[in-house]
Design an enzyme around this catalytic site. Structure first.
Site, PDB file in Angstrom:
ATOM      1  N   SER A  10       3.602   7.600  -1.839  1.00 35.95           N
ATOM      2  CA  SER A  10       3.367   6.215  -0.905  1.00 35.95           C
ATOM      3  C   SER A  10       5.077   6.906   0.213  1.00 35.95           C
ATOM      4  CB  SER A  10       4.302   4.849  -2.031  1.00 35.95           C
ATOM      5  OG  SER A  10       3.399   4.930  -2.716  1.00 35.95           O
ATOM      6  N   ARG A  25      12.055   0.983  -6.610  1.00 29.91           N
ATOM      7  CA  ARG A  25      12.002   1.754  -5.378  1.00 29.91           C
ATOM      8  C   ARG A  25      13.569   2.145  -5.441  1.00 29.91           C
ATOM      9  NH1 ARG A  25       7.660   1.854  -7.925  1.00 29.91           N
ATOM     10  NH2 ARG A  25       5.766   2.737  -6.317  1.00 29.91           N
ATOM     11  N   GLU A  73       9.984   5.729   1.415  1.00 29.20           N
ATOM     12  CA  GLU A  73      10.498   5.466   1.173  1.00 29.20           C
ATOM     13  C   GLU A  73      11.552   7.160   0.008  1.00 29.20           C
ATOM     14  OE1 GLU A  73       8.351   6.180  -3.170  1.00 29.20           O
ATOM     15  OE2 GLU A  73       7.374   4.484  -2.957  1.00 29.20           O
TER      16      GLU A  73
HETATM   17  N1  EPU Z   1      -5.160  -1.376   0.977  1.00 30.63           N
HETATM   18  C1  EPU Z   1      -5.695  -0.714   2.686  1.00 30.63           C
HETATM   19  N2  EPU Z   1      -5.622  -0.203   2.733  1.00 30.63           N
HETATM   20  C2  EPU Z   1      -5.470   1.144   2.149  1.00 30.63           C
HETATM   21  C3  EPU Z   1      -4.466   0.969   0.976  1.00 30.63           C
HETATM   22  C4  EPU Z   1      -4.512  -0.101   0.296  1.00 30.63           C
HETATM   23  O1  EPU Z   1      -5.669  -1.820   2.925  1.00 30.63           O
HETATM   24  O2  EPU Z   1      -5.697   2.098   2.782  1.00 30.63           O
HETATM   25  C5  EPU Z   1      -4.563  -2.582   0.636  1.00 30.63           C
HETATM   26  C6  EPU Z   1      -5.584  -3.293  -0.400  1.00 30.63           C
HETATM   27  O3  EPU Z   1      -5.680  -3.947  -0.172  1.00 30.63           O
HETATM   28  C7  EPU Z   1      -4.478  -2.882  -1.725  1.00 30.63           C
HETATM   29  C8  EPU Z   1      -3.601  -2.864  -1.385  1.00 30.63           C
HETATM   30  O4  EPU Z   1      -3.422  -2.295  -0.313  1.00 30.63           O
HETATM   31  O5  EPU Z   1      -4.888  -4.041  -3.240  1.00 30.63           O
HETATM   32  C9  EPU Z   1      -2.342  -2.434  -2.416  1.00 30.63           C
HETATM   33  O6  EPU Z   1      -2.799  -1.285  -2.837  1.00 30.63           O
HETATM   34  P1  EPU Z   1      -2.416  -0.096  -3.997  1.00 30.63           P
HETATM   35  O7  EPU Z   1      -3.016  -0.996  -4.841  1.00 30.63           O
HETATM   36  O8  EPU Z   1      -3.988   0.879  -3.429  1.00 30.63           O
HETATM   37  O9  EPU Z   1      -1.399   0.110  -3.833  1.00 30.63           O
HETATM   38  P2  EPU Z   1       0.237   0.973  -3.195  1.00 30.63           P
HETATM   39  O10 EPU Z   1       0.899  -1.045  -2.602  1.00 30.63           O
HETATM   40  O11 EPU Z   1      -0.685   1.026  -1.883  1.00 30.63           O
HETATM   41  C10 EPU Z   1       1.662   1.222  -5.296  1.00 30.63           C
HETATM   42  C11 EPU Z   1       2.682   2.200  -5.620  1.00 30.63           C
HETATM   43  C12 EPU Z   1       2.572   3.562  -5.893  1.00 30.63           C
HETATM   44  C13 EPU Z   1       1.250   3.401  -7.125  1.00 30.63           C
HETATM   45  C14 EPU Z   1       0.883   2.146  -6.982  1.00 30.63           C
HETATM   46  C15 EPU Z   1      -0.551   1.940  -8.005  1.00 30.63           C
HETATM   47  C16 EPU Z   1       4.404   1.620  -3.315  1.00 30.63           C
HETATM   48  C17 EPU Z   1       5.217   1.480  -2.348  1.00 30.63           C
HETATM   49  N3  EPU Z   1       3.689   2.044  -3.417  1.00 30.63           N
HETATM   50  O12 EPU Z   1       0.868   1.639  -4.198  1.00 30.63           O
HETATM   51  O13 EPU Z   1       3.586   4.184  -5.801  1.00 30.63           O
HETATM   52  O14 EPU Z   1       0.782   4.588  -7.710  1.00 30.63           O
HETATM   53  O15 EPU Z   1       0.464   0.494  -6.354  1.00 30.63           O
HETATM   54  O16 EPU Z   1       0.703   1.018  -8.800  1.00 30.63           O
HETATM   55  O17 EPU Z   1       5.357   0.485  -4.680  1.00 30.63           O
HETATM   56  C18 EPU Z   1       4.453   6.461  -4.919  1.00 30.63           C
HETATM   57  O18 EPU Z   1       5.262   5.503  -4.856  1.00 30.63           O
HETATM   58  O19 EPU Z   1       4.588   7.369  -4.103  1.00 30.63           O
HETATM   59  C19 EPU Z   1       3.199   5.591  -5.589  1.00 30.63           C
HETATM   60  C20 EPU Z   1       2.226   6.172  -5.328  1.00 30.63           C
END
Ligand code: EPU
Length: 350
Positions: free
Chosen positions: A249, A173, A345
């Site tokens: 995010s 990012r 971000e």
């Molecule tokens: N989780 C929770 N609570 C929640 C949501 C998620 O506990 O409300 C936990 C779950 O255990 C899950 C883990 O957090 O396994 C990771 O969540 P998720 O796979 O949904 O992905 P993320 O890390 O929240 C990242 C990117 C997103 C991207 C997704 C999919 C960042 C900051 N965010 O999200 O990017 O779409 O992975 O690859 O790196 C963005 O940057 O705007 C964005 C949406």
């Protein structure tokens, strides 16, 4: 094109509420719609002659900014359009898109023409020009994997420059443009899409696609299937900015040392974490926020989305200050409970 033509197209006290995905109320002191590349040199002369260069601000899709109620700057809204296939080789396509193209529409356009490789990045809000700035990424793919070069206009030297992938200094990012991009406008981005295309399905949400194809063989998964799956997962988890204002995010997933990670696991055995190539660990910011009980909670006119704790939303009529207060309250709680600093971000514009 002359400076006087520019002068007649500048608007004053322009509302930007429709030009930022958070939908916050914001008014720009001066505003210019950039529609053609040939306007750039005259625009640079106009800005220099009125000493406005130092306080000019480039706006793309407004999906990674928190805009102030009053933006005392000269806003240049990048609306440059155009998509072209510039090379078709046996082992790759080179596709160039103008900075003002809407990112998701560009991904769909490429898919329709068989220029595959951007499907994992479907439905990310914002524009093509904004994509390299924060090295957008999702489902195991980032812009840095497909970016060939970035063409920019430098308002200081009034010249067009080309940055190779390496010169963009892409990181999670992050990029050169995020820190040193002042005075640089992204005119176009050229993508190198390798052939033959192979589905990239390492993320659990995409692994499910394997269950639908013969022999669970990734070779049988099509680009259309990946695109549709990414769209449906995102539509389920993430609020549509057209319905509820948000900037995707809100915090980066923090990266901690192996020692810090070990200490956290000793008190939170279920901590989700992903080991990085340098031995450190990436944590799920959403999980940390969720553990602090923030999911679905509001502070004033801003709140935390009920399905994805990493997304802050505009409940109704929020302004930048509401979002800042909510973000700070979350950062404090996460720090107190886990000793981890969450970094936003989006950029808070002042
Ligand atoms: N989780 C929770 N609570 C929640 C949501 C998620 O506990 O409300 C936990 C779950 O255990 C899950 C883990 O957090 O396994 C990771 O969540 P998720 O796979 O949904 O992905 P993320 O890390 O929240 C990242 C990117 C997103 C991207 C997704 C999919 C960042 C900051 N965010 O999200 O990017 O779409 O992975 O690859 O790196 C963005 O940057 O705007 C964005 C949406």
């Amino acid at each position: 094109m002359s400076s006087s033509t520019i002068a007649s197209s500048v608007s004053y006290n322009q509302s930007l509420s429709g030009f930022n995905t958070f939908g916050v109320s914001s008014f720009a002191e001066q505003y210019f719609d950039l529609k053609e590349k040939k306007q750039l040199k005259a625009l640079a002369e106009y800005l220099v002659s009125r000493s406005l260069l130092e306080r000019s601000f480039i706006l793309g899709g407004g999906s990674n900014v928190v805009l102030p109620q009053r933006l005392n700057q000269f806003v240049i809204h990048n609306q440059l359009k155009g998509i072209e296939l510039i090379a078709e080789e046996e082992d790759y396509f080179l596709v160039r898109a103008a900075g003002g193209e809407v990112w998701h529409d560009f991904v769909a356009h490429c898919l329709e023409r068989g220029w595959h490789g951007l499907e994992n990045l479907a439905l990310i809000p914002g524009t093509v020009g904004a994509a390299p700035v924060q090295n957008i990424g999702a489902y195991g793919k980032e812009i840095k994997d497909v970016c060939y070069e970035v063409e920019v206009f430098d308002f200081n030297s009034k010249a067009f420059l080309t940055f190779t992938n390496e010169q963009c200094h892409f990181a999670y990012r992050d990029s050169y443009f995020k820190h040193d991009g002042r005075g640089l406008l992204i005119v176009s981005v050229t993508f190198k899409l390798p052939r033959p295309w192979r589905a990239q399905l390492n993320y659990p949400d995409l692994q499910k696609l394997l269950e639908t194809v013969e022999g669970a063989n990734p070779e049988h998964v099509t680009a259309e299937q990946v695109f549709n799956q990414v769209c449906s997962v995102r539509r389920y988890k993430l609020p549509d900015p057209k319905e509820i204002g948000n900037a995707g995010s809100f915090f980066k997933n923090p990266i901690v040392s192996p020692e810090h990670h070990e200490q956290l696991v000793s008190t939170h055995a279920d901590l989700p974490s992903y080991k990085q190539s340098d031995g450190r660990y990436k944590l799920a910011a959403a999980w940390l926020i969720d553990q602090c009980g923030w999911k679905g909670r509001d502070v004033g006119r801003a709140g935390v989305h009920h399905r994805q704790a990493l997304v802050l939303v505009n409940r109704a009529g929020a302004v930048a200050e509401d979002i800042r207060q909510l973000a700070e309250a979350i950062q404090q709680d996460v720090y107190a409970k886990f000793n981890v600093c969450l970094e936003p971000e989006p950029i808070f514009v002042v």
